[in-house]
Design an enzyme around this catalytic site. Structure first.
Site, PDB file in Angstrom:
ATOM      1  N   LYS A 111       0.841  -1.229  -0.067  1.00 31.42           N
ATOM      2  CA  LYS A 111       0.168  -0.013  -0.040  1.00 31.42           C
ATOM      3  C   LYS A 111       0.865   1.186  -0.009  1.00 31.42           C
ATOM      4  O   LYS A 111       0.701   2.208  -0.715  1.00 31.42           O
ATOM      5  CB  LYS A 111      -0.882   0.233   1.355  1.00 31.42           C
ATOM      6  CG  LYS A 111      -2.167  -0.914   1.094  1.00 31.42           C
ATOM      7  CD  LYS A 111      -3.122  -0.457   0.004  1.00 31.42           C
ATOM      8  CE  LYS A 111      -4.398  -1.120  -0.113  1.00 31.42           C
ATOM      9  NZ  LYS A 111      -5.382  -1.157  -1.123  1.00 31.42           N
ATOM     10  N   LYS A 194      -2.201 -11.349 -10.008  1.00 33.28           N
ATOM     11  CA  LYS A 194      -3.308 -11.341  -9.205  1.00 33.28           C
ATOM     12  C   LYS A 194      -4.539 -10.501  -9.732  1.00 33.28           C
ATOM     13  O   LYS A 194      -4.461  -9.370 -10.119  1.00 33.28           O
ATOM     14  CB  LYS A 194      -2.918 -10.826  -7.818  1.00 33.28           C
ATOM     15  CG  LYS A 194      -4.204 -11.151  -6.956  1.00 33.28           C
ATOM     16  CD  LYS A 194      -4.051 -10.372  -5.496  1.00 33.28           C
ATOM     17  CE  LYS A 194      -5.283 -10.123  -4.951  1.00 33.28           C
ATOM     18  NZ  LYS A 194      -4.995  -8.887  -3.934  1.00 33.28           N
ATOM     19  N   LYS A 197      -9.568  -5.551  -7.825  1.00 32.95           N
ATOM     20  CA  LYS A 197     -10.203  -4.360  -8.091  1.00 32.95           C
ATOM     21  C   LYS A 197      -9.338  -3.325  -8.307  1.00 32.95           C
ATOM     22  O   LYS A 197      -9.788  -2.439  -9.058  1.00 32.95           O
ATOM     23  CB  LYS A 197     -11.031  -4.165  -6.861  1.00 32.95           C
ATOM     24  CG  LYS A 197     -12.220  -5.098  -6.262  1.00 32.95           C
ATOM     25  CD  LYS A 197     -12.813  -4.660  -5.231  1.00 32.95           C
ATOM     26  CE  LYS A 197     -12.478  -5.560  -3.867  1.00 32.95           C
ATOM     27  NZ  LYS A 197     -13.634  -5.946  -3.175  1.00 32.95           N
TER      28      LYS A 197
HETATM   29  P1  TYM Z   1     -10.631  -8.482  -0.309  1.00 29.79           P
HETATM   30  O1  TYM Z   1     -11.756  -7.531  -0.254  1.00 29.79           O
HETATM   31  O2  TYM Z   1      -9.406  -7.804  -1.044  1.00 29.79           O
HETATM   32  O3  TYM Z   1     -11.021  -9.655  -0.939  1.00 29.79           O
HETATM   33  C1  TYM Z   1     -11.962 -10.797  -0.394  1.00 29.79           C
HETATM   34  C2  TYM Z   1     -11.793 -11.950  -0.479  1.00 29.79           C
HETATM   35  O4  TYM Z   1     -11.418 -12.429  -1.891  1.00 29.79           O
HETATM   36  C3  TYM Z   1     -10.205 -12.857  -1.952  1.00 29.79           C
HETATM   37  N1  TYM Z   1      -9.568 -12.571  -3.100  1.00 29.79           N
HETATM   38  C4  TYM Z   1      -8.857 -13.462  -3.969  1.00 29.79           C
HETATM   39  N2  TYM Z   1      -8.792 -14.961  -3.690  1.00 29.79           N
HETATM   40  C5  TYM Z   1      -8.022 -15.543  -4.999  1.00 29.79           C
HETATM   41  N3  TYM Z   1      -7.608 -14.805  -6.029  1.00 29.79           N
HETATM   42  C6  TYM Z   1      -7.528 -13.568  -6.231  1.00 29.79           C
HETATM   43  N4  TYM Z   1      -7.229 -12.907  -7.041  1.00 29.79           N
HETATM   44  C7  TYM Z   1      -8.434 -12.647  -4.884  1.00 29.79           C
HETATM   45  N5  TYM Z   1      -8.663 -11.476  -4.746  1.00 29.79           N
HETATM   46  C8  TYM Z   1      -9.196 -11.426  -3.595  1.00 29.79           C
HETATM   47  C9  TYM Z   1      -9.242 -12.472  -0.696  1.00 29.79           C
HETATM   48  O5  TYM Z   1      -8.453 -13.407  -0.455  1.00 29.79           O
HETATM   49  C10 TYM Z   1     -10.493 -12.331   0.387  1.00 29.79           C
HETATM   50  O6  TYM Z   1     -10.592 -13.754   0.977  1.00 29.79           O
HETATM   51  N6  TYM Z   1      -8.959  -8.014   4.380  1.00 29.79           N
HETATM   52  C11 TYM Z   1      -9.787  -8.610   3.518  1.00 29.79           C
HETATM   53  C12 TYM Z   1     -11.207  -8.296   3.904  1.00 29.79           C
HETATM   54  C13 TYM Z   1     -11.489  -8.611   5.496  1.00 29.79           C
HETATM   55  C14 TYM Z   1     -11.372 -10.061   6.042  1.00 29.79           C
HETATM   56  C15 TYM Z   1     -11.734  -9.764   7.467  1.00 29.79           C
HETATM   57  C16 TYM Z   1     -11.412 -11.424   5.463  1.00 29.79           C
HETATM   58  C17 TYM Z   1     -11.594  -7.664   6.581  1.00 29.79           C
HETATM   59  N7  TYM Z   1     -11.715  -8.514   7.474  1.00 29.79           N
HETATM   60  C18 TYM Z   1     -11.950 -10.956   8.386  1.00 29.79           C
HETATM   61  C19 TYM Z   1     -11.614 -12.525   6.217  1.00 29.79           C
HETATM   62  C20 TYM Z   1     -11.754 -12.336   7.795  1.00 29.79           C
HETATM   63  C21 TYM Z   1      -9.520  -8.186   2.224  1.00 29.79           C
HETATM   64  O7  TYM Z   1      -9.232  -7.159   2.271  1.00 29.79           O
HETATM   65  O8  TYM Z   1     -10.172  -8.965   1.122  1.00 29.79           O
END
Ligand code: TYM
Length: 331
Positions: A111, A194, A197
C-alpha cells in the site's frame, strides 16, 4: 460446531478472484457451521472513498454475496460498521500490536508503494482490525484467498498474545481455509499475478459484468507471440489463461488447448473465445440473480437488520468477556 468468519471490503463490485478465492468456500461452509459473513466497510475507509460511493458499494457487495448463494437463513450476514464492538476490540488489540510487526506486513508495504500520499494509521493497523473481525466471534476457520494468509498469521499472533498476557485460553487459533488443499490465487487478465479491484481496467472479470464486456476483456487479455518449440514452458500470462480456463471449462477443453499449445498449433484467439464463452456461462446464474436482487431494497433491509441483530449478540458477549479479562469492570 465450528465458527466461521469471513469478509470482503466494500470497495466495488466483486470479481472472479473474490468468488473462487473466498465466497465459493463460504457457500459450502454455511450448511454445517456457525457462519458470520460481513461487508468490511471500515476497512475500505483506508482509501478515502466518497460517502455516496461507500454507501452504494455496501449494497452492491451485499447483493452480490446473496447472488452467489450466501443464504441469510443459514448464516449471519452483516455490515461491519453495524457492529461497533469490533472497533473496541480493535482498540484493545492495538495495545499489544507492535509497530514493527505491522510495518513488516506485506500488504502494508504494498500500500505504501501504491498510495504514497495516503499512508494513514488505518493502513498500518489494518491487520489488527481484521484480527478483531475474526476474534470477535472466536472463529476457528476463515475462508480466504492466498493473499490473506499473512493477515491470518497475524490474527493468530494477536490472539495468542492476548491469551498469554492474560493467562487465559480465551481466543481459539483461527486457520485460513479452503476446501481444496491450498489457498487460491486467481490471476488477472493483464499478465500481472493477481486479479484485483485496484489493479487497473481490464484486469478483473466482475461478477456483474455484462457478457459483452466480459468477452471483450477476455479477448484483450495479454498473451505472447506463441510457442516456438514443442512442449515449451508457458510464460506467466499464458499460465494465467490456462488457470482461468481450468476454473470454468471442462477437462476435455483444457486438455485440447494443452495439446495444441504443446504441438505449437495453438491460436490464442480460439482459446480466449472458448474461455469467454465458458466464463459467461459459468457466471450467468450469478449475474441473473444480481439483476433480480438489486431492485429489492425491502429484502436487503430485512437481511441486514436480522444479520445485525445476530452479529451483535455474539459481539457484545465477546467484548464484555474481554473487558472483564483485561480488568475493565464495574465498581
Ligand atoms: P478483499 O476484499 O481484498 O478480498 C475478499 C476475498 O477475496 C479474496 N481474493 C482472492 N482470492 C483469490 N484470488 C484473487 N485474485 C483474489 N482477490 C481477492 C481475498 O483473499 C479475500 O478472501 N482484508 C480482507 C477483508 C477482510 C476479512 C476480514 C477477510 C476484513 N476482515 C476478516 C476475512 C476475515 C480483504 O481485503 O479482502
Amino acid at each position: 460446531m465450528e465458527t466461521v468468519v469471513s469478509g470482503i471490503r466494500s470497495t466495488g463490485n466483486l470479481h472472479l478472484g473474490n468468488y473462487l478465492g473466498a465466497i465459493k468456500n463460504f457457500v459450502k461452509m454455511q450448511n454445517e457451521n456457525n457462519c458470520y459473513f460481513f461487508i468490511a466497510d471500515y476497512h475500505s475507509l483506508t482509501t478515502h472513498p466518497h460517502p455516496a460511493d461507500l454507501h452504494s458499494n455496501v449494497k452492491q457487495v451485499l447483493v452480490e454475496y446473496l447472488a452467489c448463494g450466501i443464504d441469510p437463513e443459514k448464516c449471519t450476514i452483516y455490515v461491519q460498521s453495524d457492529v461497533p464492538q469490533v472497533a473496541e476490540l480493535y482498540l484493545l488489540l492495538n495495545m499489544n500490536a507492535y509497530v514493527g510487526e505491522l510495518q513488516r506486513c506485506t500488504s502494508f508495504k504494498d500500500k505504501i508503494r501504491k498510495q504514497p500520499d495516503n499512508v494513514n494509521a488505518g493502513l498500518l493497523t489494518y491487520p489488527s482490525l481484521m484480527a478483531a473481525d475474526i476474534l470477535l466471534h472466536k472463529a476457528h476457520k476463515v475462508p480466504v484467498g492466498k493473499d490473506q494468509e499473512q493477515h491470518l498469521e497475524m490474527t493468530r499472533t494477536f490472539g495468542n498474545r492476548f491469551n498469554r498476557i492474560y493467562e487465559t485460553e480465551y481466543f481459539p487459533e483461527p486457520q485460513a481455509f479452503n476446501f481444496g488443499t491450498a489457498l487460491v490465487k486467481i490471476p488477472g487478465l493483464d499478465g500481472s499475478g493477481k486479479m484485483g479491484k485496484s489493479e487497473g481496467e481490464g484486469n478483473a472479470i466482475f461478477l456483474a459484468d455484462d457478457p459483452k464486456v466480459m468477452t471483450k476483456k477476455i479477448m484483450r487479455a495479454k498473451t505472447d507471440s506463441g510457442p516456438e518449440k514443442p512442449n515449451q514452458e508457458k510464460p506467466e500470462e499464458i499460465v494465467n489463461l490456462f488457470t482461468l480456463l481450468k476454473t470454468v471449462s471442462t477437462d476435455d477443453t483444457v486438455q485440447h488447448f494443452e495439446d495444441v499449445y504443446n504441438d505449437c498449433s495453438i491460436r490464442y484467439g480460439d482459446l480466449k473465445k472458448q474461455l469467454a464463452e465458458d466464463m459467461v456461462k459459468f457466471l450467468a446464474p450469478v449475474k441473473e440473480k444480481i439483476d433480480e436482487l438489486s431492485s429489492d431494497d425491502k429484502y436487503i433491509q430485512k437481511v441486514l437488520q436480522e444479520g445485525k441483530e445476530k452479529a451483535l449478540e455474539s459481539a457484545i458477549k465477546t467484548v464484555k468477556e474481554v473487558r472483564e479479562i483485561i480488568g475493565i469492570k464495574p465498581f
